[in-house]
Scaffold this motif. Structure first.
Motif, mmCIF file in Angstrom:
data_model
loop_
_atom_site.group_PDB
_atom_site.id
_atom_site.type_symbol
_atom_site.label_atom_id
_atom_site.label_comp_id
_atom_site.label_asym_id
_atom_site.label_seq_id
_atom_site.Cartn_x
_atom_site.Cartn_y
_atom_site.Cartn_z
ATOM 1 N N HIS A 7 -9.825 56.662 29.982
ATOM 2 C CA HIS A 7 -9.931 55.206 30.175
ATOM 3 C C HIS A 7 -9.391 54.462 28.947
ATOM 4 O O HIS A 7 -9.977 54.536 27.868
ATOM 5 N N HIS A 9 -6.495 50.877 27.747
ATOM 6 C CA HIS A 9 -5.742 49.682 28.154
ATOM 7 C C HIS A 9 -4.482 49.584 27.302
ATOM 8 O O HIS A 9 -4.328 48.650 26.520
ATOM 9 N N GLU A 103 -9.799 48.791 36.328
ATOM 10 C CA GLU A 103 -11.198 48.824 36.001
ATOM 11 C C GLU A 103 -11.942 47.812 36.863
ATOM 12 O O GLU A 103 -11.594 46.628 36.865
ATOM 13 N N HIS A 178 -17.240 54.565 33.114
ATOM 14 C CA HIS A 178 -16.590 54.621 31.803
ATOM 15 C C HIS A 178 -17.534 54.136 30.708
ATOM 16 O O HIS A 178 -18.246 53.150 30.883
ATOM 17 N N ASP A 228 -10.899 53.525 25.473
ATOM 18 C CA ASP A 228 -10.942 52.096 25.806
ATOM 19 C C ASP A 228 -10.028 51.286 24.874
ATOM 20 O O ASP A 228 -10.189 50.085 24.742
HETATM 21 ZN ZN LIG Z 1 -11.971 49.213 29.712
#
Ligand SMILES: [Zn+2]
Length: 291
Positions: A7, A9, A103, A178, A228
């Motif tokens: 997970h 971004h 997400e 997550h 993350d």
């Molecule tokens: Zn996230």
């Protein structure tokens, strides 16, 4: 060693100026596959572009609860367009889903606990929990229907999340909670429904002893690891890779710090990093890549 970030971004604007360096560092750190999560209609095209350019990227598209209040009337159509796009990389020996859903999730923290002037929430209309629930359930049903994995965010709403999951049709391949930070007593309830749980490097901060104990005891076949990035930094002494701060001065979590998170989690669980990496690879493939 092949490491898997369940997970992140990487499409985020904070990482954009450093992209070539970030992908070179990921390769050097042994990171073989990363799930890049879109969170709103404007960043879905950026996730798609990253997946076209980099074969390590598994794209994921979803409307995040923080962004739910700012969606356009066309958000469902836009989401389907991204999920229906041809897979970015096809190889006869590598059966991969087109994309994941995420997400998505539920967040009562933004409603009840976040400061009114939290800069991360600037310009966002904070959708009430009933509105978040409707949006979450629509996306979860979509994942179930299409046999896609779903990446779920949850803050301050674990009881509600469990009630909704218990009543919903769920993706047969399972789903990811997550950076799960809910009660330890609920782990079995969620796991029985098909949950996987991803350990985040931020949980290595001294104040998160409860979460370290939770992840040390988690069933091995449900364990994943995540960054993350660019959010959720590791404690500074554990960071092997650093990036200059964002324009507003915010510190950035370099995703190649995944390797340090694996090392610390292996120690917590009393296994070698090789054993942990093998287990996580198998869990990752089961949830995200095969079937
Ligand atoms: Zn996230």
């Amino acid at each position: 060693m092949n490491l898997y970030d369940a997970h992140n971004h990487l499409q985020d604007a904070w990482l954009a100026p450093h992209r070539p360096r970030v992908f070179a560092d990921l390769a050097a750190a042994g990171v073989g596959r990363v799930v890049v999560n879109g969170t709103c209609e404007t960043d879905w095209p950026e996730v798609a572009a990253l997946a076209q350019e980099n074969s390590v990227v598994l794209p994921s598209y979803g409307l995040h609860p923080w962004d739910a209040g700012n969606r356009t009337p066309d958000w469902q159509k836009n989401l389907l367009t991204h999920l229906d796009a041809p897979p970015p990389h096809s190889s006869p020996s590598f059966h991969s889903p087109r994309a994941a859903v995420g997400e998505i999730g539920l967040d009562r923290w933004i409603l009840d606990r976040a400061r009114p002037d939290d800069p991360r929430l600037a310009g966002l209309r904070r959708a009430p929990i009933a509105e978040q629930t409707e949006i979450f359930l629509w996306q979860l049903a979509l994942a179930a229907e299409r046999h896609l994995p779903a990446s779920i965010h949850c803050l301050d709403a674990f009881g509600l999340l469990h009630d909704l999951l218990r009543a919903a049709k769920l993706p047969a391949r399972g789903f990811l909670l997550h950076a799960y930070s809910g009660p330890a007593e609920m782990v079995k309830n969620f796991a029985d429904l098909g949950a996987h749980f991803s350990f985040n490097g931020a949980f290595l901060a001294p104040r998160h002893a409860r979460l370290r104990a939770l992840y040390a005891a988690l069933p091995a076949d449900r364990l994943l690891v995540e960054t993350d990035a660019p959010a959720m930094r590791l404690p500074a002494p554990l960071e092997k890779f650093t990036l200059p701060p964002a324009a507003d001065g915010s510190a950035i979590n370099h995703p190649a710090n995944l390797a340090a998170t694996y090392a610390a989690l292996a120690e917590l669980r009393g296994v070698s990093v090789e054993i942990l990496a093998g287990q996580v690879k198998s869990n990752f493939n089961k949830l995200f890549d095969h079937g």
